[in-house]
Design an enzyme around this catalytic site. Structure first.
Site, mmCIF file in Angstrom:
data_model
loop_
_atom_site.group_PDB
_atom_site.id
_atom_site.type_symbol
_atom_site.label_atom_id
_atom_site.label_comp_id
_atom_site.label_asym_id
_atom_site.label_seq_id
_atom_site.Cartn_x
_atom_site.Cartn_y
_atom_site.Cartn_z
ATOM 1 N N ASN A 116 -6.867 1.138 -1.823
ATOM 2 C CA ASN A 116 -7.434 1.696 -1.167
ATOM 3 C C ASN A 116 -6.339 3.179 -0.876
ATOM 4 O O ASN A 116 -6.653 3.326 0.065
ATOM 5 C CB ASN A 116 -7.276 0.815 0.105
ATOM 6 N N ASP A 141 2.442 -6.872 2.799
ATOM 7 C CA ASP A 141 1.420 -6.526 2.628
ATOM 8 C C ASP A 141 1.874 -5.139 3.545
ATOM 9 O O ASP A 141 0.966 -4.283 4.610
ATOM 10 C CB ASP A 141 0.121 -7.258 3.656
ATOM 11 N N HIS A 162 1.687 3.643 8.243
ATOM 12 C CA HIS A 162 0.212 4.568 9.078
ATOM 13 C C HIS A 162 1.546 5.499 9.720
ATOM 14 O O HIS A 162 3.578 4.991 10.619
ATOM 15 C CB HIS A 162 -0.238 4.020 9.669
ATOM 16 N N HIS A 192 1.056 -1.095 0.098
ATOM 17 C CA HIS A 192 0.319 0.006 0.179
ATOM 18 C C HIS A 192 0.526 1.348 -0.185
ATOM 19 O O HIS A 192 1.675 1.533 0.818
ATOM 20 C CB HIS A 192 -1.060 0.387 1.923
ATOM 21 N N PHE A 193 0.672 2.469 -0.918
ATOM 22 C CA PHE A 193 1.827 3.339 -1.358
ATOM 23 C C PHE A 193 1.136 4.374 -0.860
ATOM 24 O O PHE A 193 0.946 5.829 -1.368
ATOM 25 C CB PHE A 193 2.498 2.898 -2.174
ATOM 26 N N GLY A 238 -2.002 -1.825 10.197
ATOM 27 C CA GLY A 238 -0.848 -1.859 9.284
ATOM 28 C C GLY A 238 0.279 -1.740 9.518
ATOM 29 O O GLY A 238 0.568 -1.019 10.792
#
Ligand code: DOR
Length: 448
Positions: free
Chosen positions: A96, A305, A309, A64-65, A324
């Protein structure tokens, strides 16, 4: 007349699909042009990699970038920089973001933003929604699309396809393997009250093993009904592994280094909300069953994954904290340490991050050290001992759950299509990452 190459990797221990062998590799025009003794060949550049292992470039098929949207956590440049510093040559990025990647425009926007800024090769997942289900068959064919990703349980962001009717509708539109976040939304909602404020140990109690198993069973049964292949992401329970071992014809399996390395309750006691992810890290019984599934061949690929954050967000206090952790930069070193500890072989690691992704996603020209394939290499020193530290992490959020962990086995070089982009920890050249090509969409991508 001897052959001429752009680059020769000399004297390496090379992990080919047919075994580990001491040999040279010649690269021309970004592709592997020869494997064998190249002593007399002319080359514009030679790297002597004696004492090092040459692996096919590691492919992280779940990151997730955060761009566009919450780029205060990460963006395509920082995330892909972290990837190549950690020995990863290709990534599949998740939808997302804000806005979510649910249309051709949103996908094209990511591809445009990636150009000249991403250090590794890349593809972007298209997010499934109840509204775009009918369009997914077209969207998944677009150049640069990794396929369709469906969230059956709520996690970071707004994407959700919770009920059987809509899950089936998604599965009935398109042909490529659908990647699924399998946690049952109804059960998650019913159990929300089990979250204990201030205590992330309650995270796996809320999002329990049953929630994951329920969703995995539902999606496999709907996949069988719709005759559509699925890929179950970040499998976190022994129960799902046992179930999925009976459905290898229709479902492929990912697990993560986090689920193999961290364990509850210890990780929550030590790391607090920094160990919070979805699906959660669980107890040793599940972790050991996941290892057994790796050794038995049930697991097809590893994805990190990578889900960054900020500390500020993670420090809010459970359950107001996002789920995450970073992972793209630590995937290779953490797994090489497991190889050195005897938990899996180097060949099995390569199967999980290169041969496996190539096989199940039908990557064109990637994932194998073989003539004609892209010259993507992860070059590792299996004997090097390093301590992973937050200050090494290139992700914008600047932390890793593995801060302070000493590993044996380290990526010393990252080569993408014949160009070294990392050597001895230094970033080299410019960001020249390109979109990945897939066998199933090759023709549409080339317009023929
Ligand atoms: O822990 C997670 N974080 N799991 C997900 O499914 C999403 C991810 C994120 O994007 O933060």
């Amino acid at each position: 007349m001897s052959e001429t190459f752009d680059l020769v990797l000399k004297n390496g221990t090379v992990v080919t699909p047919w075994g580990i062998t001491a040999t040279d590799v010649g690269v021309r025009n970004g592709r592997i042009a020869a494997i064998g003794a190249l002593g007399s060949a002319k080359a514009a550049a030679v790297r002597d990699v004696r004492g090092l292992h040459v692996l096919p470039g590691a492919i992280d098929s779940q990151v997730h970038f955060r761009e566009p949207g919450p780029t205060h956590k990460e963006d395509l440049e920082t995330g892909s920089r972290a990837a190549v510093l950690g020995g990863v040559t290709s990534v599949f990025e998740m939808p997302n973001t804000a806005p979510p990647t649910t249309s051709a425009d949103a996908l094209n926007e990511k591809l445009t933003r990636a150009r000249g800024r991403m250090w590794c090769d890349h593809a972007f997942y298209v997010g499934a929604t109840p509204e775009n289900a009918e369009a997914l068959g077209d969207l998944e064919k677009l150049p640069g699309a990794a396929g369709v990703k469906m969230f059956m349980g709520s996690s970071t962001g707004t994407l959700l396809v919770a009920d059987d009717e809509h899950v089936e509708r998604v599965l009935r539109h398109g042909r490529r393997r659908v990647a699924v976040h399998a946690e049952d939304e109804t059960r998650l909602n019913e159990r929300k009250g089990l979250r204990v404020p201030g205590d992330p140990r309650s995270h796996p109690v809320w999002r329990d093993a049953e929630a994951a198993l329920l969703a995995t069973k539902r999606v496999v049964s709907l996949a069988l009904k719709a005759a559509r292949r699925v890929h179950v992401l970040h499998v976190s329970t022994g129960d799902e592994m046992a179930f999925l071992s009976h459905h290898k014809d229709i479902a492929t399996v990912e697990t993560t280094p986090n689920h193999l390395t961290l364990v509850a309750p210890e990780c929550y006691e030590r790391l607090g909300t920094y160990a919070q992810m979805n699906p959660p890290v669980r107890d040793a019984v599940h972790r050991d069953a996941i290892w057994a599934a790796v050794r038995a061949g049930v697991v097809d690929v590893l994805g990190s994954d990578h889900a960054p954050h900020t500390r500020e967000e993670k420090d809010k206090g459970y359950p107001d904290t996002p789920s995450g952790m970073t992972g793209v930069q630590t995937l290779v070193p953490i797994m090489l340490d497991h190889v050195n500890a005897g938990r899996l072989s180097l060949e099995r690691f390569v199967d999980l991050v290169a041969h496996g992704p190539q096989r199940i996603f039908g990557l064109a020209n990637k994932g194998r050290i073989a003539v004609g394939f892209d010259a993507d290499f992860t070059i590792v020193d299996m004997k090097a001992k390093h301590t992973i530290e937050n200050k090494w992490i290139a992700s914008r959020c600047g932390w890793t759950p593995f801060d302070g962990v000493t590993v044996t086995g380290w990526p010393v070089g990252t080569i993408v299509r014949g160009e070294a982009v990392m050597w001895d920890g230094a970033l080299l050249g410019t960001a020249r990452g390109a979109p990945l090509a897939f066998l199933e969409t090759f023709r549409s991508a080339n317009g023929c």
